[in-house]
Design a protein around this motif. Structure first.
Motif, PDB file in Angstrom:
ATOM      1  N   ALA A   1      17.172   4.338  11.375  1.00 54.58           N
ATOM      2  CA  ALA A   1      15.739   4.574  11.206  1.00 54.58           C
ATOM      3  C   ALA A   1      15.519   6.018  10.800  1.00 54.58           C
ATOM      4  CB  ALA A   1      14.990   4.282  12.503  1.00 54.58           C
ATOM      5  N   THR A   2      14.353   6.262  10.246  1.00 52.65           N
ATOM      6  CA  THR A   2      13.905   7.622   9.996  1.00 52.65           C
ATOM      7  C   THR A   2      12.601   7.825  10.755  1.00 52.65           C
ATOM      8  OG1 THR A   2      12.812   6.944   7.939  1.00 52.65           O
ATOM      9  CG2 THR A   2      15.037   7.863   7.746  1.00 52.65           C
ATOM     10  N   ASP A   3      12.432   9.037  11.273  1.00 52.54           N
ATOM     11  CA  ASP A   3      11.214   9.350  12.021  1.00 52.54           C
ATOM     12  C   ASP A   3      10.219  10.075  11.119  1.00 52.54           C
ATOM     13  OD1 ASP A   3      12.067  12.014  11.876  1.00 52.54           O
ATOM     14  OD2 ASP A   3      12.577  12.145  14.001  1.00 52.54           O
ATOM     15  N   GLU A   4       9.111  10.525  11.712  1.00 47.97           N
ATOM     16  CA  GLU A   4       8.039  11.160  10.938  1.00 47.97           C
ATOM     17  C   GLU A   4       8.484  12.455  10.259  1.00 47.97           C
ATOM     18  OE1 GLU A   4       7.849  12.710  15.113  1.00 47.97           O
ATOM     19  OE2 GLU A   4       7.927  10.702  14.283  1.00 47.97           O
ATOM     20  N   ALA A   5       9.531  13.083  10.754  1.00 43.61           N
ATOM     21  CA  ALA A   5      10.050  14.307  10.142  1.00 43.61           C
ATOM     22  C   ALA A   5      11.151  14.012   9.125  1.00 43.61           C
ATOM     23  CB  ALA A   5      10.581  15.253  11.222  1.00 43.61           C
ATOM     24  N   GLY A   6      11.445  12.729   8.919  1.00 42.47           N
ATOM     25  CA  GLY A   6      12.480  12.349   7.979  1.00 42.47           C
ATOM     26  C   GLY A   6      13.879  12.434   8.536  1.00 42.47           C
ATOM     27  N   ARG A   7      13.995  12.614   9.851  1.00 41.19           N
ATOM     28  CA  ARG A   7      15.318  12.672  10.491  1.00 41.19           C
ATOM     29  C   ARG A   7      15.887  11.276  10.652  1.00 41.19           C
ATOM     30  NH1 ARG A   7      12.533  16.601  14.517  1.00 41.19           N
ATOM     31  NH2 ARG A   7      11.543  14.610  14.934  1.00 41.19           N
ATOM     32  N   LEU A   8      17.202  11.177  10.555  1.00 40.38           N
ATOM     33  CA  LEU A   8      17.904   9.914  10.722  1.00 40.38           C
ATOM     34  C   LEU A   8      18.185   9.655  12.202  1.00 40.38           C
ATOM     35  CD1 LEU A   8      19.258   7.544   9.180  1.00 40.38           C
ATOM     36  CD2 LEU A   8      21.381   8.870   9.295  1.00 40.38           C
TER      37      LEU A   8
END
Length: 127
Positions: free
Chosen positions: A66-73
């Motif tokens: 998944a990716t979060d709102e900050a674009g982190r994996l």
């Protein structure tokens, strides 16, 4: 959940266990899915979606990504925990399995189950 939060989950629809699990989770998170705060994407439709993170198609077929709102994996058990945190009535599960003491065990168990499931899917010709 504020509008600043966003979670995009990539999963393998060719795996009947994964597909059923995500379908069940999506239904429990229907309001967040409708608002766009949570998205579920079939990696088979976008096989290179996470290539810029170095994640191959088989990596994503093996474990949730998944990716979060900050674009982190986010990978594996951490994705399940993130989903449980968002799911009404499942916060306790996230707290139990995602705490500092339990998290290494949670990740180990998740990874072993994911390895077995991936091997079974390969053996059955589902990629």
């Amino acid at each position: 959940m504020s509008s600043a939060h966003h979670l995009t989950v990539y999963y393998n629809t060719r795996c009947p266990v994964c597909d059923a699990g995500i379908d069940w989770q999506r239904n429990k998170l229907l309001a967040l899915v409708r608002s766009g705060a949570v998205e579920f994407k079939d990696i088979n439709e976008e096989p290179d979606a996470l290539a810029h993170f170095g994640a191959s198609l088989d990596d994503i077929r093996r474990r949730l990504h998944a990716t979060d709102e900050a674009g982190r994996l986010i990978v594996g058990a951490d994705v399940a925990i993130a989903l449980w945190r968002l799911t009404p009535g499942e916060g306790w599960l996230a707290a139990l399995s995602g705490n500092r003491v339990a998290l290494p065990v949670t990740r180990f168990v998740y990874d072993r189950f994911a390895d077995l499931l991936f091997a079974w899917n390969k053996w059955c010709g589902r990629g």
